[in-house]
Design a protein around this motif. Structure first.
Motif, PDB file in Angstrom:
ATOM      1  N   GLY A   1      26.439   6.993  11.128  1.00  0.00           N
ATOM      2  CA  GLY A   1      25.746   6.505   9.809  1.00  0.00           C
ATOM      3  C   GLY A   1      24.070   5.875   9.939  1.00  0.00           C
ATOM      4  O   GLY A   1      23.526   6.563  11.132  1.00  0.00           O
TER       5      GLY A   1
ATOM      6  N   ASN B   1      31.797   1.752  13.123  1.00  0.00           N
ATOM      7  CA  ASN B   1      32.545   2.262  12.341  1.00  0.00           C
ATOM      8  C   ASN B   1      31.658   2.524  11.098  1.00  0.00           C
ATOM      9  O   ASN B   1      31.985   3.480  10.406  1.00  0.00           O
ATOM     10  CB  ASN B   1      33.443   1.343  11.745  1.00  0.00           C
ATOM     11  CG  ASN B   1      34.833   1.222  12.801  1.00  0.00           C
ATOM     12  OD1 ASN B   1      34.760   2.184  13.668  1.00  0.00           O
ATOM     13  ND2 ASN B   1      35.349  -0.008  12.771  1.00  0.00           N
ATOM     14  N   GLN B   2      30.403   1.941  10.891  1.00  0.00           N
ATOM     15  CA  GLN B   2      29.845   2.428   9.773  1.00  0.00           C
ATOM     16  C   GLN B   2      28.176   2.642  10.158  1.00  0.00           C
ATOM     17  O   GLN B   2      27.631   3.304   9.339  1.00  0.00           O
ATOM     18  CB  GLN B   2      29.546   0.994   8.994  1.00  0.00           C
ATOM     19  CG  GLN B   2      30.963   0.565   8.219  1.00  0.00           C
ATOM     20  CD  GLN B   2      30.687  -0.664   7.309  1.00  0.00           C
ATOM     21  OE1 GLN B   2      30.480  -1.758   7.674  1.00  0.00           O
ATOM     22  NE2 GLN B   2      31.043  -0.338   6.086  1.00  0.00           N
TER      23      GLN B   2
ATOM     24  N   VAL C   1      24.997   1.335   4.056  1.00  0.00           N
ATOM     25  CA  VAL C   1      25.755   2.416   4.499  1.00  0.00           C
ATOM     26  C   VAL C   1      25.747   3.516   3.239  1.00  0.00           C
ATOM     27  O   VAL C   1      25.944   3.423   2.209  1.00  0.00           O
ATOM     28  CB  VAL C   1      27.217   2.064   4.755  1.00  0.00           C
ATOM     29  CG1 VAL C   1      27.981   3.242   5.301  1.00  0.00           C
ATOM     30  CG2 VAL C   1      27.184   0.689   6.008  1.00  0.00           C
TER      31      VAL C   1
END
Length: 234
Positions: free
Chosen positions: A14, A39-40, A234
């Motif tokens: 990301g 995670n992002q 994001v």
């Protein structure tokens, strides 16, 4: 920009987030945040040159040279317009970087970069040190950070603490979040309030009863604040 080995941990996918630790620290101090954000985001967590597993600069870098180093490092990774999250000395670098290059967002905690208010005691100590040096009397002075540092890093530290970055703050156009410990003695709260005044798009959050490492000791709270500030990126 020429430099030695730099230890970087890159995790996630990301938009790019870069984590910059404070003086005498290493990437461990920001690891909780990297684990949380990976995670992002693509999160770069590094030992700054001269700290942790990274080699020292080849000479006594200025803060601006650290910013140029960071720009070169991110260019090699194909990163433009990063999000920077920085503490203390790392915030000096982030301020120089954001004043010179595009940044998406900036989060500064316990940020150094303004000159401290020095009383008569400080100037008496400096005068005493200069006199003793002239008389060839050995006198140990300087902070614990200074005493522990190598000759190159002592030079870096002296350059950094004597440089006032105040004039750079109005040039930073990105949204900026300032997070401060109410009881911070190394970078007192008045510095955070002054930065909030000078930065065009800044907000200040104060952690009551916390000190210079407020972000670390209140890591879960800091993560929630970071999440809210980065929402929509994001």
């Amino acid at each position: 920009m020429e430099h030695g080995y730099v230890h970087v941990e890159k995790k996630g996918h990301g938009p790019a987030v870069v984590l910059l630790h404070g003086w005498g620290q290493n990437l461990y101090m920001m690891k909780f945040l990297q684990d949380h954000l990976q995670n992002q985001f693509t999160v770069f967590n590094l030992d700054l040159p001269g700290f942790g597993k990274s080699e020292e600069p080849l000479h006594c870098w200025s803060v601006d040279e650290y910013a140029q180093f960071l720009h070169c490092l991110l260019e090699e990774e194909g990163v433009k317009n990063p999000i920077l999250i920085a503490h203390s000395f790392g915030a000096r670098i982030a301020i120089c970087y954001a004043a010179r290059y595009p940044c998406k967002k900036l989060i500064l905690t316990g940020a150094a970069g303004l000159l401290p208010k020095r009383g008569i005691t400080y100037y008496l100590k400096v005068s005493m040190y200069k006199l003793c040096k002239k008389l060839s009397i050995n006198l140990t002075m300087g902070s614990e950070d200074y005493q522990k540092a190598s000759s190159v890093m002592r030079g870096v530290l002296v350059k950094a603490v004597n440089e006032n970055l105040e004039s750079l703050l109005p040039r930073i156009r990105c949204d900026t979040l300032l997070v401060w410990g109410e009881k911070d003695e190394q970078t007192p709260l008045w510095m955070g309030k002054r930065m909030e005044q000078l930065l065009p798009h800044a907000s200040l959050i104060v952690f009551k009863k916390e000190g210079h490492f407020a972000y670390f000791y209140q890591s879960l709270r800091f993560q929630r604040i970071v999440d809210a500030f980065l929402e929509g990126e994001v």
